[in-house]
Design a protein around this motif. Sequence first.
Motif, PDB file in Angstrom:
ATOM      1  N   ASP A  75       0.811  -1.223   0.000  1.00  0.00           N
ATOM      2  CA  ASP A  75       0.000   0.000   0.000  1.00  0.00           C
ATOM      3  C   ASP A  75       0.845   1.275   0.000  1.00  0.00           C
ATOM      4  OD1 ASP A  75      -2.364  -1.551   0.167  1.00  0.00           O
ATOM      5  OD2 ASP A  75      -2.043  -1.801   2.328  1.00  0.00           O
ATOM      6  N   HIS A  76       2.102   1.162  -0.425  1.00  0.00           N
ATOM      7  CA  HIS A  76       2.998   2.324  -0.399  1.00  0.00           C
ATOM      8  C   HIS A  76       3.385   2.772  -1.800  1.00  0.00           C
ATOM      9  CE1 HIS A  76       3.275   1.709   3.905  1.00  0.00           C
ATOM     10  NE2 HIS A  76       3.636   0.458   3.693  1.00  0.00           N
ATOM     11  N   GLY A  77       2.544   2.452  -2.778  1.00  0.00           N
ATOM     12  CA  GLY A  77       2.854   2.813  -4.152  1.00  0.00           C
ATOM     13  C   GLY A  77       2.967   4.300  -4.392  1.00  0.00           C
ATOM     14  N   SER A  78       2.079   5.068  -3.803  1.00  0.00           N
ATOM     15  CA  SER A  78       2.118   6.522  -4.004  1.00  0.00           C
ATOM     16  C   SER A  78       3.428   7.104  -3.489  1.00  0.00           C
ATOM     17  CB  SER A  78       0.930   7.188  -3.302  1.00  0.00           C
ATOM     18  OG  SER A  78      -0.285   6.781  -3.892  1.00  0.00           O
ATOM     19  N   TRP A  79       3.855   6.645  -2.319  1.00  0.00           N
ATOM     20  CA  TRP A  79       5.131   7.132  -1.760  1.00  0.00           C
ATOM     21  C   TRP A  79       6.268   6.809  -2.712  1.00  0.00           C
ATOM     22  CZ3 TRP A  79       9.787   4.939  -0.675  1.00  0.00           C
ATOM     23  CH2 TRP A  79      10.675   5.675   0.113  1.00  0.00           C
ATOM     24  N   LEU A  80       6.330   5.559  -3.181  1.00  0.00           N
ATOM     25  CA  LEU A  80       7.419   5.131  -4.053  1.00  0.00           C
ATOM     26  C   LEU A  80       7.443   5.930  -5.347  1.00  0.00           C
ATOM     27  CD1 LEU A  80       9.656   3.144  -4.950  1.00  0.00           C
ATOM     28  CD2 LEU A  80       7.824   1.631  -5.757  1.00  0.00           C
ATOM     29  N   LEU A  81       6.318   6.000  -6.024  1.00  0.00           N
ATOM     30  CA  LEU A  81       6.281   6.641  -7.327  1.00  0.00           C
ATOM     31  C   LEU A  81       6.521   8.136  -7.262  1.00  0.00           C
ATOM     32  CD1 LEU A  81       3.259   4.730  -8.919  1.00  0.00           C
ATOM     33  CD2 LEU A  81       5.709   4.231  -9.142  1.00  0.00           C
ATOM     34  N   ASN A  82       6.232   8.754  -6.125  1.00  0.00           N
ATOM     35  CA  ASN A  82       6.393  10.198  -5.983  1.00  0.00           C
ATOM     36  C   ASN A  82       7.791  10.611  -5.537  1.00  0.00           C
ATOM     37  OD1 ASN A  82       3.775  10.870  -6.791  1.00  0.00           O
ATOM     38  ND2 ASN A  82       2.970  10.611  -4.712  1.00  0.00           N
ATOM     39  N   GLN A  83       8.681   9.659  -5.270  1.00  0.00           N
ATOM     40  CA  GLN A  83      10.038  10.030  -4.879  1.00  0.00           C
ATOM     41  C   GLN A  83      10.787  10.615  -6.075  1.00  0.00           C
ATOM     42  OE1 GLN A  83      11.173  10.049  -1.700  1.00  0.00           O
ATOM     43  NE2 GLN A  83       9.036   9.450  -1.301  1.00  0.00           N
ATOM     44  N   PRO A  84      11.361  11.814  -5.924  1.00  0.00           N
ATOM     45  CA  PRO A  84      12.042  12.489  -7.042  1.00  0.00           C
ATOM     46  C   PRO A  84      13.456  11.941  -7.250  1.00  0.00           C
ATOM     47  CG  PRO A  84      12.161  13.855  -5.088  1.00  0.00           C
ATOM     48  CD  PRO A  84      11.342  12.643  -4.707  1.00  0.00           C
ATOM     49  N   VAL A  85      13.535  10.694  -7.706  1.00  0.00           N
ATOM     50  CA  VAL A  85      14.822  10.034  -7.839  1.00  0.00           C
ATOM     51  C   VAL A  85      14.724   8.995  -8.952  1.00  0.00           C
ATOM     52  CG1 VAL A  85      14.242   8.236  -6.146  1.00  0.00           C
ATOM     53  CG2 VAL A  85      16.638   8.839  -6.514  1.00  0.00           C
ATOM     54  N   ARG A  86      15.843   8.733  -9.610  1.00  0.00           N
ATOM     55  CA  ARG A  86      15.885   7.651 -10.595  1.00  0.00           C
ATOM     56  C   ARG A  86      15.643   6.322  -9.884  1.00  0.00           C
ATOM     57  NH1 ARG A  86      21.331   7.734 -11.553  1.00  0.00           N
ATOM     58  NH2 ARG A  86      21.061   6.022 -13.042  1.00  0.00           N
ATOM     59  N   LYS A  87      14.928   5.422 -10.566  1.00  0.00           N
ATOM     60  CA  LYS A  87      14.554   4.157  -9.928  1.00  0.00           C
ATOM     61  C   LYS A  87      14.873   2.983 -10.850  1.00  0.00           C
ATOM     62  CE  LYS A  87      10.548   6.454  -7.801  1.00  0.00           C
ATOM     63  NZ  LYS A  87      10.630   7.687  -8.626  1.00  0.00           N
TER      64      LYS A  87
END
Length: 354
Positions: A75-87
């Motif tokens: 349930d932490h998808g929003s946090w992950l996708l919103n991180q301003p970093v290359r993934k």
Amino acid sequence: MSRTRIDQFLPSVAAGDGVTNSSLFIRSLLIELGYSSDIYSFAVPAQLTDHVRPASGYSPGTGDLLLYHHSMGHDHGSWLLNQPVRKRLVYHNITPAEFFPANGALRHYSILGRKQLIDWRAAFECALALSPLNRAELAEAAYPDIITLPLLIDSNRLNGDHSRPHFMGEAEGAGYYLSVGRLVENKQQYILIEAFYHLLQHEDRGRHLLLVGGMASEDYARGLHLHIRNLGLGGRVHLTGKCTDAELRWLYRHASQYWCASAHEGFCMPLVEANHADLPVLSLARSNIPDTLGESGLLLEQDDPVTFAMAANLIDSAPELRAKLVAAGQRNLLRYERDNLKQQLHHWLQAAHT
């Protein structure tokens, strides 16, 4: 790539968990390669507070890279996708939903995890699969840039201290067969219990069966206890719960055989740990298990407890077969040599991806 920071994110971590151990191994390689690196998670148990930081404190800098470990929906998808970093994605596989009870949490997060794997594809510049099975699933999900690298086995950890588990009693003197894995439906420990029952009917050497691992499914665990009781195997089959790394090393070193009946494995690290301990492996040939074992291990095509029992008796009765399995296991370990994996990781990190 400038050598700034390469961090990792896991939605949750647990002591002894395969995904967690993989992230710890990768962090050690990153540090050896000269990177600054931390692991972040939203659920950090007390045993891991020295190794994993709370995700709430993650603050990436310009040019940083985040390795995200995907192994189940969360349930932490929003946090992950919103991180301003290359993934970049590190894929551990998701146990298919059909292995789990309907309407249960595991089934829900299995379905969600596969949806997230597809929906989030554009968020990652490339992907690392930890096994050929994982690579095939990433390709099916249309990930365009994939490498396969088994960053799971830290040979330094395999060589650590040994500690006799507190629960060892009669099994120590009589000898025992060993299986390591969570008590969850896809592991199919009930096949091992039935195989052990049939083996005792043929020849009772006084041995025991140790099923080591934490409980992931309460209903399944209750079913295993009932199965043991119905077969009259109380006192001979032991559901031990989790063990420390040192206790696991002791168990591998003192067991007679390593058994696996799992129907689905993204990799199956205990097989390689058994190779390292010179322990002959008997397993069903399912999912990624044949690739993980390579030439080592006696693989069975049938989910038949009687056939499994016959194969176990053959290993017990044929010293030359046992010696061949152990020697093959030692050759198999060469595929997971630490320095080789470190260099392959280095090349992947240096490669330009768009």
